[in-house]
Design a protein around this motif. Sequence first.
Motif, short mmCIF file in Angstrom:
data_model
loop_
_atom_site.label_atom_id
_atom_site.label_comp_id
_atom_site.label_asym_id
_atom_site.label_seq_id
_atom_site.Cartn_x
_atom_site.Cartn_y
_atom_site.Cartn_z
N THR A 259 56.30 151.88 -12.24
CA THR A 259 57.75 151.73 -12.13
C THR A 259 58.49 153.05 -12.22
O THR A 259 58.02 154.01 -12.83
N HIS A 260 59.68 153.08 -11.61
CA HIS A 260 60.56 154.25 -11.70
C HIS A 260 61.29 154.29 -13.04
O HIS A 260 61.99 155.25 -13.34
N CYS A 261 61.14 153.23 -13.83
CA CYS A 261 61.72 153.15 -15.18
C CYS A 261 63.23 152.94 -15.18
O CYS A 261 63.92 153.36 -16.12
N GLY A 262 63.77 152.30 -14.14
CA GLY A 262 65.14 151.83 -14.22
C GLY A 262 65.23 150.80 -15.34
O GLY A 262 64.26 150.08 -15.59
N TRP A 263 66.38 150.71 -16.00
CA TRP A 263 66.46 149.86 -17.18
C TRP A 263 66.16 148.40 -16.89
O TRP A 263 65.48 147.73 -17.69
N ASN A 264 66.65 147.87 -15.77
CA ASN A 264 66.36 146.48 -15.45
C ASN A 264 64.86 146.23 -15.36
O ASN A 264 64.33 145.25 -15.89
N SER A 265 64.15 147.12 -14.68
CA SER A 265 62.71 146.96 -14.54
C SER A 265 62.00 147.07 -15.88
O SER A 265 61.07 146.31 -16.18
N VAL A 266 62.43 148.01 -16.71
CA VAL A 266 61.80 148.20 -18.02
C VAL A 266 62.02 146.99 -18.92
O VAL A 266 61.08 146.50 -19.57
N ILE A 267 63.24 146.48 -18.98
CA ILE A 267 63.52 145.34 -19.86
C ILE A 267 62.82 144.08 -19.35
O ILE A 267 62.37 143.23 -20.12
#
Length: 366
Positions: A259-267
């Motif tokens: 993942t690029h570690c955008g907050w939506n993806s991380v959460i």
Amino acid sequence: MLVYDAYFPWALDVAKDHNILAAAYFVSSCAYVASFYPMFLEEFGSDDQHPVVAAESVPGLLVELPSREEMERYAPKCAQSSSSDDKPDTGKKPLHPVYQMVVSSITTLHLADFVLFNSFDHLEHQVVKWMTNLWRVKTVGPLLPSAYLDKRIESDVNYCVKPYKPNNEACMSWLNAKQVASVVYVSFGSVAKLSVEQISEIAKALKQIPSSFLWIVREAEQEKLPNDFITETSEKGLVMSWCPQLDVLAHEAVGCFITHCGWNSVIEATSFGVPMLGMPQFMDHFLDAHFLEKVWGVGIRVKADEKNFVTCDEIKRGLEKIIYGERGNKIKENATKWKELAKEAVGEGGSSDNSTGEIIKWLASS
């Protein structure tokens, strides 16, 4: 009550002008916003509404914050730095306009009735505790449909605006045929653009690992794929232009998420207990990647060069550690722990459930 995007603080002025209660909502983590507070004080100074609050006690928060020069490099390429030609010379380099937006959003937070985050107390406990010295903070996440987490509303399955049309049936049918935790899911979101060279390195790594992979490459980016890559990997991989990410992350076949570690993806990945290999691209991605590796222990951040380029060997090494290595066992254990805590937060009596209830009661009495 008006719930507004905190990066558009003018909405608070509108609410106050019309005597409407207002809550600022951030689409980024608590840590990311908190990390800008020292910069905010540097730009605007402190006063009774914006006191100096020491942040040294917050684990991980200020340890690896980038300098202004580094932040310039981490900003989206489409936004250029502000020109100082029409500004007085203060001897201080002006902030990149994107970061100026974040810093400016802090100026009026003390006037908001609530400051809301798509996070949960356990995940960012120390940061939330620190922020409550400044604002009326409430964590109300993970903001995922009930059917995916607490399951109190089985029909609640809709989730945000879909920027692209996914091929749900083909994607899920392919996953259904795979073994548990055997698939590497790869997605860099709806905005990040990778170079041809970087996509080539990812492709090499996916070719070389034994695991199957599901790689989301937006249509506009697919011309960057190596020639014949899709054909040559058709037995182990599936390349799609978009997919239903919640369904993918919730699927038992997915064992790792690049993942690029955008907050939506991380959460989202944290809520489903999916280990992550972080390849941050810009802005909050870097702090999110730091937290997922160093604070929550749910993944690994790849090592990149000074141009943020990551080699095939580095990607493959990270995947092997997560999927097959001893460190991967601990990462999977941590991921499972945070998955349960996410469910607890939104479940009846959980921290986010209680926060929502407190806001409703406060509105009813106002």
